[in-house]
Scaffold this active site. Structure first.
Site, PDB file in Angstrom:
ATOM      1  N   SER A   5       0.857  -1.191   0.000  1.00 37.61           N
ATOM      2  CA  SER A   5       0.000   0.000   0.000  1.00 37.61           C
ATOM      3  C   SER A   5       0.888   1.233   0.000  1.00 37.61           C
ATOM      4  CB  SER A   5      -0.904   0.001   1.225  1.00 37.61           C
ATOM      5  OG  SER A   5      -0.214   0.530   2.332  1.00 37.61           O
TER       6      SER A   5
ATOM      7  N   VAL B 111       1.093   4.368   1.471  1.00 41.12           N
ATOM      8  CA  VAL B 111       1.685   5.008   2.648  1.00 41.12           C
ATOM      9  C   VAL B 111       2.712   4.087   3.304  1.00 41.12           C
ATOM     10  CG1 VAL B 111       1.260   5.891   4.963  1.00 41.12           C
ATOM     11  CG2 VAL B 111      -0.212   6.564   3.086  1.00 41.12           C
ATOM     12  N   CYS B 112       2.365   2.805   3.430  1.00 39.97           N
ATOM     13  CA  CYS B 112       3.299   1.884   4.077  1.00 39.97           C
ATOM     14  C   CYS B 112       4.613   1.805   3.326  1.00 39.97           C
ATOM     15  CB  CYS B 112       2.750   0.481   4.139  1.00 39.97           C
ATOM     16  SG  CYS B 112       1.101   0.434   4.739  1.00 39.97           S
ATOM     17  N   SER B 113       4.534   1.678   2.001  1.00 41.85           N
ATOM     18  CA  SER B 113       5.803   1.511   1.297  1.00 41.85           C
ATOM     19  C   SER B 113       6.647   2.763   1.441  1.00 41.85           C
ATOM     20  CB  SER B 113       5.612   1.167  -0.173  1.00 41.85           C
ATOM     21  OG  SER B 113       4.299   0.891  -0.454  1.00 41.85           O
TER      22      SER B 113
END
Lengths: 174, 153
Positions: free
Chosen positions: B41, B43-45
């Site tokens: 996703s 934001v996570c990456s």
């Protein structure tokens, strides 16, 4: 909060006594920064002497393998007083930031190529780029472009209309 | 979130398809536990790529970073390879979210971890924690400030 504050060590563009100091932590190979580049140009034009623009390097090398090299190239151009010309050229040629691509840009800007080629290998310049990056991390930059307005982080929309609207709001007398 | 100044609960999760990592194996080092909702996703990456780039600053403070989500070990392997991560991702996959629940950072509605950070000292004591709004990348400044503060004591 921005650490350290903007100083003469930074690359600045605009009026020294401007009401608004807009600082970008950016990465020359980041597509979002590439998208922001013409927006910032338009904003600088609109706000004129009310804005001082400052750029610090925030290359994320594992995602963007040419980003550190490009940042070092901008610092090497600064040694020949052509920082902003190289800054612009890098963003305008984001599709080719290979060493050959960068040397082409240096040549087109009329830089002394022998000096430039030697300078882009100087560890001092790599250190400067890394110092910029570390200052960004300590200031809370979580990705690029990372903006600060008068030393406060700005996380809102930076597309042209909302960004200009926000900045103009800072100019109004209270 | 768990309170500060308690021992971080022990756990053992897959770090690679055939190897588990236990928290106790990291004793002697400070540990940053970065719970995040999902591999891939946006934001996570960004958050994990940022941490990947700030590893050298974490290491200066003798701190190891570990990412934890409910994705499987195979998913983690592909994600880490694609993003060229140089730190461990742990799979809180089976039973799903058990460690996240243990650390009070499981989101029952989404079936994912919340975006949460814990910093542990060399003895496994929780010294700092932060729960970030799920859509916001919390950056690394809070972690580094916490590590710096720990150096002063």
């Amino acid at each position: 909060m921005l650490k350290p504050p903007v100083s003469e060590k930074d690359h600045e563009q605009g009026a020294k006594d401007a009401t608004i100091v807009l600082l970008e932590y950016g990465d020359y190979q980041c597509p979002h920064c590439g998208h922001a580049y013409p927006i910032l140009k338009k904003i600088q034009k609109q706000l004129g002497d009310d804005l001082l623009f400052v750029f610090r390097n925030f290359p994320i090398e594992e995602s963007h393998p040419d980003a550190v090299k490009a940042a070092v190239a901008s610092e090497a151009a600064a040694l020949q007083n052509k920082y902003w010309q190289m800054h612009d050229a890098l963003f305008e040629h984001q599709y080719d930031l290979s060493i050959d691509g960068i040397l082409k840009l240096a040549k087109s800007l009329g830089l002394d190529l022998r000096k430039f080629t030697s300078d882009i290998q100087q560890s001092e310049l790599f250190q400067k780029v890394e110092n910029d990056f570390e200052s960004g991390v300590r200031s809370g930059v979580n990705g690029t472009p990372g903006f600060f307005i008068n030393a406060q982080p700005y996380y809102e929309d930076w597309e042209y209309d909302p960004f200009l609207h926000h900045l103009k709001g800072l100019l109004r007398p209270k | 979130m768990l309170p500060l100044h308690i021992s971080a609960p022990e756990f053992s999760l897959f770090a690679t398809p055939d190897q588990k990592l236990s928290l106790s194996e990291l004793k002697g080092k400070r540990v940053i536990l970065a719970f995040y909702p999902a591999d891939w996703s946006v934001v996570c990456s960004d958050q994990m790529s940022l941490y990947n780039a700030t590893l050298k600053f974490f290491h200066k403070y003798n701190a190891e970073l570990v990412g934890i989500s409910v994705d499987s070990k195979w998913c983690h392997m592909a994600f880490a390879k694609d993003r060229k991560f140089h730190f461990t991702l742990l799979a809180d996959f089976n039973p799903k979210g058990a460690v996240s629940r243990l650390y009070d950072v499981y989101d029952d509605v989404e079936g994912e971890c919340k975006r949460a950070l814990y910093v542990l000292d060399e003895n496994g004591i929780i010294r700092w924690s932060y729960l970030s709004p799920v859509g916001i990348n919390p950056g690394a400044d809070g972690i580094l400030d916490a590590l710096e503060e720990m150096n002063k004591k």
